[in-house]
Design an enzyme around this catalytic site. Structure first.
Site, PDB file in Angstrom:
ATOM      1  N   TRP A  33       0.837  -1.209   0.000  1.00 47.60           N
ATOM      2  CA  TRP A  33       0.000   0.000   0.000  1.00 47.60           C
ATOM      3  C   TRP A  33       0.871   1.258   0.000  1.00 47.60           C
ATOM      4  O   TRP A  33       1.992   1.249   0.477  1.00 47.60           O
ATOM      5  CB  TRP A  33      -0.958   0.005   1.193  1.00 47.60           C
ATOM      6  CG  TRP A  33      -0.331   0.028   2.557  1.00 47.60           C
ATOM      7  CD1 TRP A  33      -0.053  -1.048   3.344  1.00 47.60           C
ATOM      8  CD2 TRP A  33       0.103   1.194   3.299  1.00 47.60           C
ATOM      9  NE1 TRP A  33       0.539  -0.635   4.536  1.00 47.60           N
ATOM     10  CE2 TRP A  33       0.637   0.728   4.529  1.00 47.60           C
ATOM     11  CE3 TRP A  33       0.093   2.565   3.054  1.00 47.60           C
ATOM     12  CZ2 TRP A  33       1.144   1.598   5.509  1.00 47.60           C
ATOM     13  CZ3 TRP A  33       0.603   3.427   4.021  1.00 47.60           C
ATOM     14  CH2 TRP A  33       1.121   2.944   5.221  1.00 47.60           C
ATOM     15  N   GLU A  76       7.662   8.741  13.618  1.00 45.94           N
ATOM     16  CA  GLU A  76       7.821   8.127  12.294  1.00 45.94           C
ATOM     17  C   GLU A  76       8.634   9.033  11.360  1.00 45.94           C
ATOM     18  O   GLU A  76       9.432   8.548  10.551  1.00 45.94           O
ATOM     19  CB  GLU A  76       6.454   7.840  11.668  1.00 45.94           C
ATOM     20  CG  GLU A  76       5.604   6.792  12.392  1.00 45.94           C
ATOM     21  CD  GLU A  76       6.085   5.362  12.183  1.00 45.94           C
ATOM     22  OE1 GLU A  76       7.064   5.146  11.442  1.00 45.94           O
ATOM     23  OE2 GLU A  76       5.480   4.451  12.769  1.00 45.94           O
ATOM     24  N   GLU A 111       9.100   1.852   6.025  1.00 42.83           N
ATOM     25  CA  GLU A 111       8.795   2.733   7.161  1.00 42.83           C
ATOM     26  C   GLU A 111       8.504   4.169   6.722  1.00 42.83           C
ATOM     27  O   GLU A 111       7.697   4.861   7.335  1.00 42.83           O
ATOM     28  CB  GLU A 111       9.976   2.726   8.150  1.00 42.83           C
ATOM     29  CG  GLU A 111      10.126   1.440   8.946  1.00 42.83           C
ATOM     30  CD  GLU A 111       9.161   1.369  10.115  1.00 42.83           C
ATOM     31  OE1 GLU A 111       8.688   2.423  10.574  1.00 42.83           O
ATOM     32  OE2 GLU A 111       8.882   0.244  10.565  1.00 42.83           O
ATOM     33  N   HIS A 114       4.948   5.572   6.474  1.00 41.32           N
ATOM     34  CA  HIS A 114       4.130   5.820   7.666  1.00 41.32           C
ATOM     35  C   HIS A 114       4.047   7.312   7.989  1.00 41.32           C
ATOM     36  O   HIS A 114       2.967   7.862   8.195  1.00 41.32           O
ATOM     37  CB  HIS A 114       4.694   5.062   8.873  1.00 41.32           C
ATOM     38  CG  HIS A 114       4.790   3.586   8.651  1.00 41.32           C
ATOM     39  ND1 HIS A 114       5.491   2.736   9.493  1.00 41.32           N
ATOM     40  CD2 HIS A 114       4.286   2.790   7.676  1.00 41.32           C
ATOM     41  CE1 HIS A 114       5.392   1.496   9.054  1.00 41.32           C
ATOM     42  NE2 HIS A 114       4.675   1.505   7.940  1.00 41.32           N
ATOM     43  N   GLU A 164       9.672  -2.256  17.513  1.00 45.59           N
ATOM     44  CA  GLU A 164       8.665  -2.487  16.460  1.00 45.59           C
ATOM     45  C   GLU A 164       7.365  -2.998  17.078  1.00 45.59           C
ATOM     46  O   GLU A 164       6.275  -2.643  16.627  1.00 45.59           O
ATOM     47  CB  GLU A 164       9.190  -3.498  15.422  1.00 45.59           C
ATOM     48  CG  GLU A 164      10.362  -3.003  14.591  1.00 45.59           C
ATOM     49  CD  GLU A 164       9.966  -2.055  13.470  1.00 45.59           C
ATOM     50  OE1 GLU A 164       8.808  -1.602  13.413  1.00 45.59           O
ATOM     51  OE2 GLU A 164      10.830  -1.766  12.624  1.00 45.59           O
ATOM     52  N   THR A 167       5.632  -0.052  18.760  1.00 46.54           N
ATOM     53  CA  THR A 167       5.004   0.820  17.757  1.00 46.54           C
ATOM     54  C   THR A 167       3.726   0.175  17.216  1.00 46.54           C
ATOM     55  O   THR A 167       2.741   0.864  16.963  1.00 46.54           O
ATOM     56  CB  THR A 167       5.980   1.098  16.595  1.00 46.54           C
ATOM     57  OG1 THR A 167       7.268   1.355  17.132  1.00 46.54           O
ATOM     58  CG2 THR A 167       5.563   2.311  15.799  1.00 46.54           C
ATOM     59  N   ASP A 196       2.407  -3.246   9.224  1.00 45.64           N
ATOM     60  CA  ASP A 196       3.824  -3.164   8.824  1.00 45.64           C
ATOM     61  C   ASP A 196       4.735  -3.374  10.034  1.00 45.64           C
ATOM     62  O   ASP A 196       5.721  -4.111   9.976  1.00 45.64           O
ATOM     63  CB  ASP A 196       4.140  -1.789   8.225  1.00 45.64           C
ATOM     64  CG  ASP A 196       3.675  -1.626   6.785  1.00 45.64           C
ATOM     65  OD1 ASP A 196       3.109  -2.579   6.223  1.00 45.64           O
ATOM     66  OD2 ASP A 196       3.882  -0.529   6.229  1.00 45.64           O
ATOM     67  N   GLU A 197       4.389  -2.689  11.143  1.00 47.74           N
ATOM     68  CA  GLU A 197       5.242  -2.754  12.333  1.00 47.74           C
ATOM     69  C   GLU A 197       5.317  -4.188  12.869  1.00 47.74           C
ATOM     70  O   GLU A 197       6.383  -4.638  13.313  1.00 47.74           O
ATOM     71  CB  GLU A 197       4.722  -1.809  13.435  1.00 47.74           C
ATOM     72  CG  GLU A 197       4.539  -0.356  13.022  1.00 47.74           C
ATOM     73  CD  GLU A 197       5.838   0.376  12.709  1.00 47.74           C
ATOM     74  OE1 GLU A 197       6.896  -0.258  12.623  1.00 47.74           O
ATOM     75  OE2 GLU A 197       5.773   1.607  12.554  1.00 47.74           O
ATOM     76  N   HIS A 200       7.676  -6.187  10.718  1.00 45.36           N
ATOM     77  CA  HIS A 200       9.062  -5.809  11.009  1.00 45.36           C
ATOM     78  C   HIS A 200       9.513  -6.386  12.361  1.00 45.36           C
ATOM     79  O   HIS A 200      10.662  -6.804  12.510  1.00 45.36           O
ATOM     80  CB  HIS A 200       9.207  -4.283  11.001  1.00 45.36           C
ATOM     81  CG  HIS A 200       8.898  -3.677   9.663  1.00 45.36           C
ATOM     82  ND1 HIS A 200       8.608  -2.333   9.496  1.00 45.36           N
ATOM     83  CD2 HIS A 200       8.813  -4.231   8.422  1.00 45.36           C
ATOM     84  CE1 HIS A 200       8.379  -2.093   8.213  1.00 45.36           C
ATOM     85  NE2 HIS A 200       8.495  -3.232   7.551  1.00 45.36           N
TER      86      HIS A 200
END
Length: 328
Positions: A33, A76, A111, A114, A164, A167, A196-197, A200
């Protein structure tokens, strides 16, 4: 052989797997995305109507929520600090463009989306003073950070595994709160970032898991070192315009605790999750020093939880220059 050389050797050994780590934990640029997917389309005739709707819904969100969202966004946006720090870790070589540097660049690429997304949302919402937010972001990048890891890859991977997940918790809770207040679009944005976090987190915790397999005692000592020193958040040097580094980060943390976005109990829970994930109770072949480190780690969450239960969070919100109550 020195500890530093052994770490370098372990990093070179694991580097052979970097391509598989990239394939497993990161998503190709064309498939992942992008911020524009969740924002009003500036090329569309309905752009201004979409912005108007976004601003109307944003009016219902409370003060501490905005402070937390701004703090998350600034964290971020300070990504250049994190990339430059990680590129200097032992075993990561951006000059020779080794495998680890490829991982850091591609992780950074993910990252970076974000801050782009949250910044644009804040700007369109009309709820915050963007110039103040931008000045705080620039200060934070100027001031950098010191997370207590030095250039040690073992300590850095413990830090990123923890951070991560922290977050993830923060963005996921903001998503839940936005939904509760009827802002489904903001909720979706924060949910996607949280996803995503979590990916990761799985990656960095797997790096630690692999190190435990080949250098268990030193990895255990690095884990203990980081937990004893405590994990500082990336934005711990946060400050507002015209101010020195002082209490701004604590005041931001208080806002996040008051609304339950990220709490002292979450910190302890993450520590326990890492202990469980790496199954440190089952690791064999440890030195006497590493055995003591494991004993310390196994008892630490219980001790920390008792301390967290005694913490008192101020009920009054600190008024930040980023968010003016009169505008809410």
């Amino acid at each position: 052989m020195s500890i530093k050389n052994i770490r370098l050797e372990v990093m070179q050994f694991l580097e052979k797997n970097v391509d598989s780590f990239v394939d497993q934990y990161l998503i190709p640029v064309e498939k992942i995305w992008q911020p524009t997917d969740f924002l009003p389309n500036s090329q569309s005739d309905t752009f201004f109507d979409e912005v108007k709707e976004l601003r109307e819904i944003a009016k219902d969100l409370p003060y501490d929520f905005w402070v937390t969202l701004v703090g998350d966004t600034i964290t971020e946006e300070a990504l250049p600090t994190y990339e430059s720090w990680l590129m200097d870790v032992e075993g990561i070589d951006n000059v020779e463009r080794n495998g680890w540097s490829k991982w850091i660049r591609q992780w950074t690429g993910e990252e970076n989306r974000h801050g782009d997304l949250l910044n644009k949302y804040l700007y369109l919402s009309g709820r915050v003073n963007m110039r103040e937010v931008e000045m705080t972001t620039q200060h934070l990048i100027n001031d950098g950070f010191d997370i207590g890891t030095g250039r040690d890859p073992y300590k850095n991977f413990v830090y990123t595994s923890f951070q991560e997940l922290a977050t993830y918790v923060s963005h996921n809770r903001v998503a839940q709160m936005a939904k509760k207040y009827g802002d489904n679009k903001l909720s979706k944005m924060c949910k996607m970032i949280a996803g995503d976090e979590m990916r990761h987190h799985h990656a960095y915790s797997e790096f630690v898991n692999r190190i435990f397999q080949v250098d268990p005692s030193e990895m255990m000592l690095a884990f203990q070192y980081m937990m004893k020193a405590k994990i500082v958040m990336p934005a711990h040097f946060l400050r507002e315009s015209g101010e020195k580094i002082s209490t701004a980060f604590e005041q931001f943390s208080d806002s996040a605790q008051r609304i339950g976005v990220y709490t002292a109990a979450d910190y302890v829970d993450i520590m326990q999750k890492l202990i469980d994930k790496w199954e440190i109770d089952k690791i064999s072949g440890l030195t006497d020093e590493a055995e003591k480190a494991r004993d310390y780690l196994m008892k630490l969450p219980g001790r920390m939880m008792k301390i967290s239960e005694r913490m008192v969070i101020p009920q009054e919100s600190h008024i930040f220059k980023w968010v003016e109550p009169a505008r809410l």
